[in-house]
Design a protein around this motif. Structure first.
Motif, PDB file in Angstrom:
ATOM      1  N   VAL A 183       0.799  -1.214   0.000  1.00 10.92           N
ATOM      2  CA  VAL A 183       0.000   0.000   0.000  1.00 10.92           C
ATOM      3  C   VAL A 183       0.828   1.258   0.000  1.00 10.92           C
ATOM      4  N   ALA A 184       2.123   1.162   0.333  1.00  7.62           N
ATOM      5  CA  ALA A 184       2.952   2.364   0.272  1.00  7.62           C
ATOM      6  C   ALA A 184       2.977   2.920  -1.143  1.00  7.62           C
ATOM      7  N   GLY A 185       2.809   2.044  -2.132  1.00  6.42           N
ATOM      8  CA  GLY A 185       2.823   2.492  -3.514  1.00  6.42           C
ATOM      9  C   GLY A 185       1.557   3.202  -3.938  1.00  6.42           C
ATOM     10  N   MET A 186       0.570   3.285  -3.075  1.00  4.67           N
ATOM     11  CA  MET A 186      -0.661   3.967  -3.432  1.00  4.67           C
ATOM     12  C   MET A 186      -0.487   5.477  -3.456  1.00  4.67           C
ATOM     13  N   LEU A 187       0.543   5.976  -2.791  1.00  6.50           N
ATOM     14  CA  LEU A 187       0.831   7.407  -2.819  1.00  6.50           C
ATOM     15  C   LEU A 187       2.161   7.644  -3.488  1.00  6.50           C
ATOM     16  N   PRO A 188       2.312   8.686  -4.297  1.00 10.81           N
ATOM     17  CA  PRO A 188       3.626   9.039  -4.802  1.00 10.81           C
ATOM     18  C   PRO A 188       4.537   9.373  -3.636  1.00 10.81           C
ATOM     19  N   GLU A 189       5.838   9.010  -3.757  1.00 11.00           N
ATOM     20  CA  GLU A 189       6.780   9.316  -2.694  1.00 11.00           C
ATOM     21  C   GLU A 189       6.819  10.812  -2.442  1.00 11.00           C
ATOM     22  N   GLY A 190       6.790  11.186  -1.166  1.00 13.00           N
ATOM     23  CA  GLY A 190       6.938  12.583  -0.808  1.00 13.00           C
ATOM     24  C   GLY A 190       5.682  13.406  -0.966  1.00 13.00           C
ATOM     25  N   SER A 191       4.583  12.795  -1.381  1.00 14.75           N
ATOM     26  CA  SER A 191       3.364  13.571  -1.570  1.00 14.75           C
ATOM     27  C   SER A 191       2.738  13.883  -0.229  1.00 14.75           C
ATOM     28  N   SER A 192       2.017  14.951  -0.159  1.00 13.68           N
ATOM     29  CA  SER A 192       1.292  15.296   1.055  1.00 13.68           C
ATOM     30  C   SER A 192      -0.017  15.941   0.648  1.00 13.68           C
ATOM     31  N   GLY A 193      -1.022  15.721   1.442  1.00 16.54           N
ATOM     32  CA  GLY A 193      -2.310  16.321   1.146  1.00 16.54           C
ATOM     33  C   GLY A 193      -3.117  15.568   0.111  1.00 16.54           C
ATOM     34  N   THR A 194      -2.636  14.391  -0.356  1.00 16.86           N
ATOM     35  CA  THR A 194      -3.395  13.602  -1.311  1.00 16.86           C
ATOM     36  C   THR A 194      -4.724  13.200  -0.691  1.00 16.86           C
ATOM     37  N   ARG A 195      -5.795  13.399  -1.433  1.00 17.01           N
ATOM     38  CA  ARG A 195      -7.122  13.119  -0.910  1.00 17.01           C
ATOM     39  C   ARG A 195      -7.402  11.629  -0.958  1.00 17.01           C
ATOM     40  N   LEU A 196      -7.756  11.059   0.177  1.00 18.93           N
ATOM     41  CA  LEU A 196      -8.075   9.645   0.269  1.00 18.93           C
ATOM     42  C   LEU A 196      -9.580   9.481   0.394  1.00 18.93           C
ATOM     43  N   GLY A 197     -10.083   8.456  -0.259  1.00 18.45           N
ATOM     44  CA  GLY A 197     -11.518   8.221  -0.230  1.00 18.45           C
ATOM     45  C   GLY A 197     -11.848   6.746  -0.197  1.00 18.45           C
ATOM     46  N   GLN A 198     -13.027   6.400  -0.651  1.00 24.41           N
ATOM     47  CA  GLN A 198     -13.510   5.030  -0.556  1.00 24.41           C
ATOM     48  C   GLN A 198     -12.657   4.059  -1.355  1.00 24.41           C
ATOM     49  N   ARG A 199     -12.135   4.502  -2.491  1.00 25.18           N
ATOM     50  CA  ARG A 199     -11.317   3.608  -3.313  1.00 25.18           C
ATOM     51  C   ARG A 199     -10.091   3.118  -2.543  1.00 25.18           C
ATOM     52  N   GLU A 200      -9.417   4.037  -1.875  1.00 22.81           N
ATOM     53  CA  GLU A 200      -8.230   3.666  -1.114  1.00 22.81           C
ATOM     54  C   GLU A 200      -8.584   2.762   0.073  1.00 22.81           C
ATOM     55  N   SER A 232     -11.949  12.880   4.712  1.00 19.85           N
ATOM     56  CA  SER A 232     -13.100  13.322   5.479  1.00 19.85           C
ATOM     57  C   SER A 232     -13.152  12.590   6.813  1.00 19.85           C
ATOM     58  N   GLU A 233     -14.020  13.047   7.695  1.00 21.12           N
ATOM     59  CA  GLU A 233     -14.161  12.380   8.992  1.00 21.12           C
ATOM     60  C   GLU A 233     -14.631  10.938   8.811  1.00 21.12           C
ATOM     61  N   THR A 234     -15.544  10.721   7.873  1.00 17.13           N
ATOM     62  CA  THR A 234     -16.040   9.363   7.627  1.00 17.13           C
ATOM     63  C   THR A 234     -14.935   8.461   7.131  1.00 17.13           C
ATOM     64  N   THR A 235     -14.161   8.953   6.159  1.00 16.97           N
ATOM     65  CA  THR A 235     -13.045   8.160   5.637  1.00 16.97           C
ATOM     66  C   THR A 235     -12.000   7.928   6.723  1.00 16.97           C
ATOM     67  N   GLY A 236     -11.760   8.927   7.558  1.00 15.22           N
ATOM     68  CA  GLY A 236     -10.799   8.784   8.641  1.00 15.22           C
ATOM     69  C   GLY A 236     -11.174   7.651   9.575  1.00 15.22           C
ATOM     70  N   LYS A 237     -12.452   7.531   9.896  1.00 13.01           N
ATOM     71  CA  LYS A 237     -12.896   6.434  10.766  1.00 13.01           C
ATOM     72  C   LYS A 237     -12.724   5.087  10.073  1.00 13.01           C
ATOM     73  N   GLN A 238     -12.977   5.060   8.763  1.00 10.71           N
ATOM     74  CA  GLN A 238     -12.773   3.817   8.021  1.00 10.71           C
ATOM     75  C   GLN A 238     -11.296   3.424   8.013  1.00 10.71           C
ATOM     76  N   LEU A 239     -10.427   4.405   7.847  1.00 11.45           N
ATOM     77  CA  LEU A 239      -8.992   4.137   7.855  1.00 11.45           C
ATOM     78  C   LEU A 239      -8.536   3.663   9.235  1.00 11.45           C
ATOM     79  N   LEU A 240      -9.087   4.249  10.285  1.00 14.60           N
ATOM     80  CA  LEU A 240      -8.755   3.800  11.629  1.00 14.60           C
ATOM     81  C   LEU A 240      -9.221   2.361  11.864  1.00 14.60           C
ATOM     82  N   THR A 241     -10.333   2.007  11.253  1.00 17.18           N
ATOM     83  CA  THR A 241     -10.812   0.631  11.342  1.00 17.18           C
ATOM     84  C   THR A 241      -9.812  -0.318  10.695  1.00 17.18           C
ATOM     85  N   VAL A 242      -9.285   0.086   9.531  1.00 18.65           N
ATOM     86  CA  VAL A 242      -8.260  -0.727   8.862  1.00 18.65           C
ATOM     87  C   VAL A 242      -7.025  -0.851   9.753  1.00 18.65           C
TER      88      VAL A 242
END
Length: 457
Positions: free
Chosen positions: A153-170, A214-224
């Motif tokens: 999953v580290a490859g899901m973000l470009p190296e050094g990127s910040s602020g990339t929007r994460l959503g349901q797909r991720e 978003s807050e909803t996505t954040g909770k989903q990520l915390l679940t993961v």
């Protein structure tokens, strides 16, 4: 500059020394290991764990005894110590070709030997594993598995990127990958999988740190994160690293609570209770708290799982009435007609799993007439591919047979456990076998027992 360097700064200082560069080109890693301990305060056990070789082998190399010639080991050591490929005759390592990243992230990703910087979800690097891997194929297999996990999953973000929007797909991608990796536990032990699961957890933490959501996505990520921390904790427990397992279970509990996921919150406590029972004493209070935290509205498979682990805690405490009550509650949960779909991480809990737990509990309570039928029936068609689990269950069957006075049947069961546990990357079957052989020793004049004791030497 102080002579006592922080571990995270170690590779750069080591590799700037001309004598060390020369040693590396001769594949003399012993000098680097010595400097790692001297300057970075990194133990040989920790170096061995990160590099996939035995601690005693690290010590010998540091004393100038022998050399590393295996391509797989050279590759693993180079990546663990952030050695540029050209110094050891390898192609440029993947991390050499990465885009520039902040120094804190670079230190974290390039040297698995170094402690991880603190993160938002409070996950730390594992300590050295208890019990080193066998040399040869086992190490190569572990190297391959670790590489598989680290390129995930580290490859899901470009190296050094910040602020990339994460959503349901991720989130969906993370869940699917975690589900696939979780299946490794069906056939491999924690010694083989702990690095894979820990790498996956660390990659998810980095993803959250770099991205926005978003807050909803954040909770989903915390679940993961909670699921991954529990799986990593289980692998650490299976590998014999109790301190790391406890830390990860507590981190999982915090992430699940922050995510508002009662099922995972209860499961984290159930994991912790199971570990407490196995290592530090009674886990009854924690097991009771796990059922309370989950509540009555979680899916049936989750309720069944929590109550059967509560039953185990009661059995280990010698509480027969409470054990039987918890087993009945687990059976009622699994037999309910509730149409609520359970989470994937609890899908393995079924009637046979409960039958095995019943047998284990009654064996622990010295009730062989109840334990033997349950375990025999459950193990009748239990696939040998699940060698770790089958060896463990056979050890309880051996205890129950011996309590029933069936010495030869007991020896036969533990003999099968010994055969299955050979080469399994888990400390638990071997611990169970060693403990049981002390009970079997007084019967050593029996031919069946003598044969088992001879095999175990």
């Amino acid at each position: 500059m102080s002579d006592h360097m922080s571990p995270a700064a170690l590779p750069a200082r080591v590799l700037n020394r001309a004598d060390v560069r020369a040693a590396l080109q001769c594949h003399d890693f012993g000098e680097v290991f010595k400097l790692a301990r001297q300057w970075g305060g990194i133990s040989f056990v920790k170096i061995a764990d990160a590099c996939g070789i035995k601690p005693e082998r690290v010590g010998k190399l540091a004393r100038g005894e022998g050399a590393v010639t295996s391509y797989e080991k050279i590759t693993r050591i180079a990546d663990a110590l952030a050695v540029p490929g050209h110094l050891v005759g390898l192609a440029p390592r993947p991390w050499e070709q990465a885009q520039p990243v902040p120094e804190s992230a670079r230190q974290q990703e390039r040297s698995p030997v170094a402690p991880e910087a603190s993160s938002a979800v409070g996950v730390s690097r594992p300590s050295g594993a208890a019990g080193a891997d066998q040399e040869g194929d086992d190490v190569q297999r572990r190297t391959f598995l670790a590489a598989t996990g680290l390129t995930g999953v580290a490859g899901m973000l470009p190296e050094g990127s910040s602020g990339t929007r994460l959503g349901q797909r991720e989130v969906d991608c993370l869940r699917a990958r975690s589900s696939r990796l979780r299946r490794l536990d069906d056939v491999l032990g924690g010694v083989d999988t702990r690095h894979v699961y820990r790498a996956e957890l660390d990659a998810t933490v980095r993803l959250m740190r770099c991205g926005s959501y978003s807050e909803t996505t954040g909770k989903q990520l915390l679940t993961v994160v909670a699921e991954q921390a529990q799986q990593a904790g289980w692998a650490a427990f299976d590998a014999g690293d109790q301190r790391e397992a406890s830390l990860l279970y507590r981190r999982a509990y915090g992430a699940a609570r922050d995510a508002g996921n009662a099922a995972l919150e209860g499961n984290a406590l159930a994991f912790l209770a199971y570990q407490q029972v196995s290592s530090t004493g009674s886990g009854v209070a924690t097991a009771v708290a796990s059922c309370r935290a989950a509540g009555p509205d979680v899916p049936p498979t989750v309720r069944g799982l929590l109550y059967e682990r509560r039953a185990w805690a009661h059995a280990r405490a010698g509480e027969a009435v409470e054990t039987e009550r918890a087993l009945a509650q687990a059976e009622a949960a699994l037999g309910s007609n509730a149409d609520t779909a359970g989470p994937e991480w609890a899908s393995w809990v079924d009637a046979r799993e409960l039958q095995i737990m019943k047998g284990r509990c009654w064996a622990e309570l010295r009730r062989p007439l109840r334990a033997v039928p349950e375990l025999e029936a459950a193990l009748a068609d239990f696939d040998d591919a699940h060698a770790r689990d089958k060896a463990l269950y056979l050890s309880w069957l051996a205890h129950a047979y011996l309590d029933a006075g069936e010495v030869e049947q007991s020896a036969k069961a533990i003999g099968r456990a010994i055969g299955l546990s050979a080469g399994v990357g888990s400390v638990r079957p071997r611990q169970r076998v060693r403990t049981f052989l002390t009970r079997l020793h007084p019967h050593r004049h029996s031919e069946a027992v003598a044969e088992v004791l001879h095999r175990a030497v």
